[in-house]
Design a protein around this motif. Sequence first.
Motif, PDB file in Angstrom:
ATOM      1  N   LYS A  78      -5.201  -4.680   2.690  1.00 35.84           N
ATOM      2  CA  LYS A  78      -4.180  -5.378   1.909  1.00 35.84           C
ATOM      3  C   LYS A  78      -2.900  -4.557   1.732  1.00 35.84           C
ATOM      4  O   LYS A  78      -2.024  -4.962   0.972  1.00 35.84           O
ATOM      5  CB  LYS A  78      -4.688  -5.779   0.506  1.00 35.84           C
ATOM      6  N   LEU A  92       0.706  -3.379   2.400  1.00 29.62           N
ATOM      7  CA  LEU A  92       1.880  -4.004   3.006  1.00 29.62           C
ATOM      8  C   LEU A  92       2.920  -2.959   3.357  1.00 29.62           C
ATOM      9  O   LEU A  92       3.269  -2.116   2.536  1.00 29.62           O
ATOM     10  CB  LEU A  92       2.523  -4.976   2.009  1.00 29.62           C
ATOM     11  N   GLN A 138       0.565  -6.618   6.816  1.00 33.58           N
ATOM     12  CA  GLN A 138      -0.461  -6.347   5.815  1.00 33.58           C
ATOM     13  C   GLN A 138      -1.774  -6.074   6.532  1.00 33.58           C
ATOM     14  O   GLN A 138      -2.313  -6.940   7.222  1.00 33.58           O
ATOM     15  CB  GLN A 138      -0.616  -7.517   4.846  1.00 33.58           C
TER      16      GLN A 138
END
Lengths: 112, 114
Positions: free
Chosen positions: A41, A43, A37
């Motif tokens: 943010k 992933l 990540q």
Amino acid sequence: DTAVSQTPKYLVTQMGNDKSIKCEQNLGHDTMYWYKQDSKKFLKIMFSYNNKELIINETVPNRFSPKSPDKAHLNLHINSLELGDSAVYFCASSPGLEETQYFGPGTRLLVL
Amino acid sequence: AQSVTQLDSHVSVSEGTPVLLRCNYSSSYSPSLFWYVQHPNKGLQLLLKYTSAATLVKGINGFEAEFKKSETSFHLTKPSAHMSDAAEYFCVVRGFEGAQKLVFGQGTRLTINP
């Protein structure tokens, strides 16, 4: 009881060092994963192992080497750490290849 | 190939009001869809999942999501927000191709105002 656990929780290190992150699951699952990540943010999957066999390797630099000593463990070793490796690394597991994935708490890696 | 778009990077609601987090997906196959929640400095927790059974899926903590194939959407809703719902929410797709591989949306940060 923690289902998917990771150690360490935080890791601060210098560029060029080699470090390992460990992951263990006590769910009896066959499949384990590593995700990265980034600072935004986002992933993305890095690796997946099924019954200790590598099945996904998503164009990750070969400085990253996963190792699965048994079905319950999937460790991530990183050589020659770079600034861009700073991120949160999540381990996950699932009963099988196409089943729901359960995530660990994450390891926050900071490379200085 | 599959992809997921979360239409809002940040949603702010007052406590006690409804929550709507929007998600659109693209997949060549009938997908499995998930919502995960990440509380600050915590790991990812599964909220709910759709796997071609009922189109309205109920999850934990009062959340639910409706799969609408015609709109390629899987929006997450909750009738009444609670302060503890403040977190980052991820819409996730898993399709037939590389079925063990999850593709994550960009995330929506939910803020709850007192």
